[in-house]
Design a protein around this motif. Sequence first.
Motif, PDB file in Angstrom:
ATOM      1  N   LYS A  22      -7.653   7.003  -4.238  1.00 40.20           N
ATOM      2  CA  LYS A  22      -7.890   6.759  -5.661  1.00 40.20           C
ATOM      3  C   LYS A  22      -9.132   5.925  -5.905  1.00 40.20           C
ATOM      4  N   THR A  23      -9.246   4.817  -5.155  1.00 41.35           N
ATOM      5  CA  THR A  23     -10.372   3.922  -5.382  1.00 41.35           C
ATOM      6  C   THR A  23     -11.692   4.632  -5.069  1.00 41.35           C
ATOM      7  N   THR A  24     -11.689   5.376  -3.966  1.00 41.46           N
ATOM      8  CA  THR A  24     -12.892   6.123  -3.575  1.00 41.46           C
ATOM      9  C   THR A  24     -13.281   7.090  -4.697  1.00 41.46           C
ATOM     10  N   ILE A  55      -1.815 -12.197 -10.887  1.00 34.49           N
ATOM     11  CA  ILE A  55      -0.485 -11.562 -10.825  1.00 34.49           C
ATOM     12  C   ILE A  55      -0.448 -10.616  -9.623  1.00 34.49           C
ATOM     13  N   ARG A  56      -1.570  -9.927  -9.370  1.00 34.36           N
ATOM     14  CA  ARG A  56      -1.654  -9.006  -8.223  1.00 34.36           C
ATOM     15  C   ARG A  56      -1.335  -9.721  -6.902  1.00 34.36           C
ATOM     16  N   LYS A  57      -1.872 -10.937  -6.795  1.00 41.33           N
ATOM     17  CA  LYS A  57      -1.649 -11.679  -5.533  1.00 41.33           C
ATOM     18  C   LYS A  57      -0.151 -11.901  -5.308  1.00 41.33           C
ATOM     19  N   ARG A 102      -4.865   3.530 -11.191  1.00 41.41           N
ATOM     20  CA  ARG A 102      -3.438   3.341 -11.477  1.00 41.41           C
ATOM     21  C   ARG A 102      -3.236   2.823 -12.904  1.00 41.41           C
ATOM     22  N   TYR A 103      -2.082   3.184 -13.477  1.00 40.36           N
ATOM     23  CA  TYR A 103      -1.702   2.707 -14.817  1.00 40.36           C
ATOM     24  C   TYR A 103      -0.178   2.835 -14.917  1.00 40.36           C
ATOM     25  N   LEU A 104       0.321   2.987 -16.119  1.00 41.42           N
ATOM     26  CA  LEU A 104       1.778   2.975 -16.342  1.00 41.42           C
ATOM     27  C   LEU A 104       2.563   3.953 -15.462  1.00 41.42           C
ATOM     28  N   VAL A 109       6.916   5.501 -11.525  1.00 42.95           N
ATOM     29  CA  VAL A 109       7.240   6.118 -10.238  1.00 42.95           C
ATOM     30  C   VAL A 109       7.740   5.083  -9.222  1.00 42.95           C
ATOM     31  N   TYR A 110       6.958   4.029  -8.968  1.00 36.01           N
ATOM     32  CA  TYR A 110       7.313   3.087  -7.885  1.00 36.01           C
ATOM     33  C   TYR A 110       8.586   2.301  -8.208  1.00 36.01           C
ATOM     34  N   GLN A 111       8.658   1.773  -9.451  1.00 38.58           N
ATOM     35  CA  GLN A 111       9.830   0.944  -9.763  1.00 38.58           C
ATOM     36  C   GLN A 111      10.971   1.792 -10.346  1.00 38.58           C
ATOM     37  N   GLY A 112      10.602   2.934 -10.970  1.00 38.08           N
ATOM     38  CA  GLY A 112      11.610   3.785 -11.597  1.00 38.08           C
ATOM     39  C   GLY A 112      12.121   4.859 -10.649  1.00 38.08           C
ATOM     40  N   GLY A 154      -6.602   2.885   8.705  1.00 35.55           N
ATOM     41  CA  GLY A 154      -8.023   3.037   9.040  1.00 35.55           C
ATOM     42  C   GLY A 154      -8.890   2.094   8.223  1.00 35.55           C
ATOM     43  N   LYS A 155      -8.504   1.902   6.941  1.00 37.36           N
ATOM     44  CA  LYS A 155      -9.273   1.037   6.036  1.00 37.36           C
ATOM     45  C   LYS A 155      -9.293  -0.404   6.543  1.00 37.36           C
ATOM     46  N   TYR A 156      -8.214  -0.777   7.229  1.00 37.71           N
ATOM     47  CA  TYR A 156      -8.109  -2.171   7.673  1.00 37.71           C
ATOM     48  C   TYR A 156      -8.246  -2.328   9.187  1.00 37.71           C
ATOM     49  N   ARG A 201     -12.110  16.209   2.507  1.00 40.33           N
ATOM     50  CA  ARG A 201     -13.025  15.070   2.577  1.00 40.33           C
ATOM     51  C   ARG A 201     -13.359  14.588   1.156  1.00 40.33           C
ATOM     52  N   PRO A 202     -13.778  13.333   1.013  1.00 38.68           N
ATOM     53  CA  PRO A 202     -13.965  12.743  -0.315  1.00 38.68           C
ATOM     54  C   PRO A 202     -14.851  13.579  -1.243  1.00 38.68           C
ATOM     55  N   GLU A 203     -15.927  14.160  -0.706  1.00 37.11           N
ATOM     56  CA  GLU A 203     -16.870  14.917  -1.552  1.00 37.11           C
ATOM     57  C   GLU A 203     -16.184  16.148  -2.153  1.00 37.11           C
TER      58      GLU A 203
HETATM   59  N1  T5A Z   1       2.222  -0.439  -7.675  1.00 32.09           N
HETATM   60  C1  T5A Z   1       1.164  -0.421  -8.513  1.00 32.09           C
HETATM   61  C2  T5A Z   1       3.526  -0.422  -8.129  1.00 32.09           C
HETATM   62  O1  T5A Z   1       4.482  -0.477  -7.348  1.00 32.09           O
HETATM   63  N2  T5A Z   1       3.740  -0.374  -9.487  1.00 32.09           N
HETATM   64  C3  T5A Z   1       2.714  -0.362 -10.384  1.00 32.09           C
HETATM   65  O2  T5A Z   1       2.958  -0.344 -11.622  1.00 32.09           O
HETATM   66  C4  T5A Z   1       1.355  -0.380  -9.885  1.00 32.09           C
HETATM   67  C5  T5A Z   1       0.209  -0.370 -10.847  1.00 32.09           C
HETATM   68  C6  T5A Z   1      -1.121  -1.497  -5.339  1.00 32.09           C
HETATM   69  C7  T5A Z   1       0.303  -1.348  -4.884  1.00 32.09           C
HETATM   70  O3  T5A Z   1       1.153  -1.626  -5.972  1.00 32.09           O
HETATM   71  C8  T5A Z   1       1.981  -0.537  -6.219  1.00 32.09           C
HETATM   72  C9  T5A Z   1       1.312   0.657  -5.627  1.00 32.09           C
HETATM   73  C10 T5A Z   1       0.584   0.079  -4.442  1.00 32.09           C
HETATM   74  O4  T5A Z   1       1.465   0.099  -3.339  1.00 32.09           O
HETATM   75  P1  T5A Z   1      -3.322  -1.300  -3.987  1.00 32.09           P
HETATM   76  O5  T5A Z   1      -3.882  -2.020  -2.817  1.00 32.09           O
HETATM   77  O6  T5A Z   1      -4.090  -1.318  -5.249  1.00 32.09           O
HETATM   78  O7  T5A Z   1      -1.871  -1.825  -4.232  1.00 32.09           O
HETATM   79  O8  T5A Z   1      -2.927   0.107  -3.470  1.00 32.09           O
HETATM   80  P2  T5A Z   1      -3.410   1.510  -3.859  1.00 32.09           P
HETATM   81  O9  T5A Z   1      -3.688   1.621  -5.294  1.00 32.09           O
HETATM   82  O10 T5A Z   1      -2.412   2.464  -3.310  1.00 32.09           O
HETATM   83  O11 T5A Z   1      -4.768   1.649  -3.113  1.00 32.09           O
HETATM   84  P3  T5A Z   1      -4.896   1.918  -1.639  1.00 32.09           P
HETATM   85  O12 T5A Z   1      -5.697   0.828  -1.017  1.00 32.09           O
HETATM   86  O13 T5A Z   1      -3.540   2.082  -1.099  1.00 32.09           O
HETATM   87  O14 T5A Z   1      -5.612   3.320  -1.471  1.00 32.09           O
HETATM   88  P4  T5A Z   1      -6.410   4.311  -2.396  1.00 32.09           P
HETATM   89  O15 T5A Z   1      -7.132   3.612  -3.487  1.00 32.09           O
HETATM   90  O16 T5A Z   1      -5.549   5.426  -2.772  1.00 32.09           O
HETATM   91  O17 T5A Z   1      -7.438   4.865  -1.334  1.00 32.09           O
HETATM   92  P5  T5A Z   1      -8.912   4.383  -0.962  1.00 32.09           P
HETATM   93  O18 T5A Z   1      -9.881   5.113  -1.785  1.00 32.09           O
HETATM   94  O19 T5A Z   1      -8.995   2.920  -0.915  1.00 32.09           O
HETATM   95  O20 T5A Z   1      -8.981   4.993   0.503  1.00 32.09           O
HETATM   96  C11 T5A Z   1      -8.168   4.503   1.536  1.00 32.09           C
HETATM   97  C12 T5A Z   1      -8.911   4.739   2.890  1.00 32.09           C
HETATM   98  O21 T5A Z   1      -9.035   6.140   3.106  1.00 32.09           O
HETATM   99  C13 T5A Z   1     -10.406   6.540   3.139  1.00 32.09           C
HETATM  100  C14 T5A Z   1     -11.204   5.384   2.529  1.00 32.09           C
HETATM  101  O22 T5A Z   1     -12.503   5.302   3.056  1.00 32.09           O
HETATM  102  C15 T5A Z   1     -10.347   4.191   2.909  1.00 32.09           C
HETATM  103  O23 T5A Z   1     -10.636   3.770   4.202  1.00 32.09           O
HETATM  104  N3  T5A Z   1     -10.504   7.772   2.368  1.00 32.09           N
HETATM  105  C16 T5A Z   1     -10.507   8.985   2.932  1.00 32.09           C
HETATM  106  N4  T5A Z   1     -10.459   9.389   4.231  1.00 32.09           N
HETATM  107  C17 T5A Z   1     -10.458  10.734   4.451  1.00 32.09           C
HETATM  108  N5  T5A Z   1     -10.551  11.672   3.460  1.00 32.09           N
HETATM  109  C18 T5A Z   1     -10.611  11.290   2.160  1.00 32.09           C
HETATM  110  N6  T5A Z   1     -10.681  12.218   1.184  1.00 32.09           N
HETATM  111  C19 T5A Z   1     -10.581   9.904   1.855  1.00 32.09           C
HETATM  112  N7  T5A Z   1     -10.625   9.204   0.695  1.00 32.09           N
HETATM  113  C20 T5A Z   1     -10.551   7.909   1.020  1.00 32.09           C
END
Ligand code: T5A
Length: 223
Positions: A22-24, A55-57, A102-104, A109-112, A154-156, A201-203
């Motif tokens: 998502k972040t990517t 709050i995130r922390k 991410r949003y509502l 999904v996660y809590q419900g 892999g990210k960490y 892949r991301p692209e």
């Molecule tokens: N949560 C959140 C709830 O339970 N309730 C809620 O209401 C909300 C809002 C948030 C946590 O909180 C939960 C959900 C989560 O568990 P977070 O750290 O913000 O914590 O977690 P996420 O939003 O899930 O973000 P992540 O860090 O888990 O991952 P992303 O954003 O999905 O992925 P990204 O882009 O950081 O990529 C992860 C790794 O994969 C690589 C990237 O380089 C990176 O190393 N990557 C790919 N590799 C191969 N192919 C691709 N297409 C790739 N895209 C990225």
Amino acid sequence: MPKKERKKGLFLSIEGPDGAGKTTQARMLKERLEKMGLPVVLTREPGGTPIGEEIRKILLNPDFREMTVPCEILLYSAARAQLVSECIYPSLQKGITVISDRYLDSTIVYQGLAGGEKPEIIEMINMWAAGRLLPEITFLLDIDVETGLRRLRGKYTGAPDWRGDRMEQKELEFHRKVRQGFLQLASRDSERFFVIQAGDRPESVHEKIWEKMQEILRDPAKG
Ligand code: T5A
């Protein structure tokens, strides 16, 4: 807000299981929209404001294993209330496109659906706390749970003592319910959700998002 009446900024969200990319994708989309000359604000949940980041922390602290689902709901919703009033709503009013990582739907999904609390309660709390503001388009990045969690490891890789945040530490079964929960929401609202297979892949993933984005930009009523 009804889609056809939108005159302000466009509100987009990107959702999906942990590690879906998502972040990517949010960053790539922001960059591409800005290249077209559109002002864009990228934000994330939980977080996106100084209060929300604090709050995130608490929410993601792996030491707080005892945190209850109602406590999670209230904290995620509190961070969202602040984010909507401090950042999302004012940006949309100024005509700025907002992308929320991410949003509502994540709380539904996660809590419900995965966490066991009634989605209606979550919706009610959020209607009160964050208003009726929903994204006009939600890109749901769908990925199998194992791949998502592997990507996160892999990210960490540089952090040998990484043990995942509090949510990531939940068992595989929970993450499977999360994936199914998102797909369930998407099948109920095919006008707002656009499901993207995120295993490429991301692209390539970005190109799929961009294709839909161009459609929306050509004809905002379609969004
Ligand atoms: N949560 C959140 C709830 O339970 N309730 C809620 O209401 C909300 C809002 C948030 C946590 O909180 C939960 C959900 C989560 O568990 P977070 O750290 O913000 O914590 O977690 P996420 O939003 O899930 O973000 P992540 O860090 O888990 O991952 P992303 O954003 O999905 O992925 P990204 O882009 O950081 O990529 C992860 C790794 O994969 C690589 C990237 O380089 C990176 O190393 N990557 C790919 N590799 C191969 N192919 C691709 N297409 C790739 N895209 C990225």
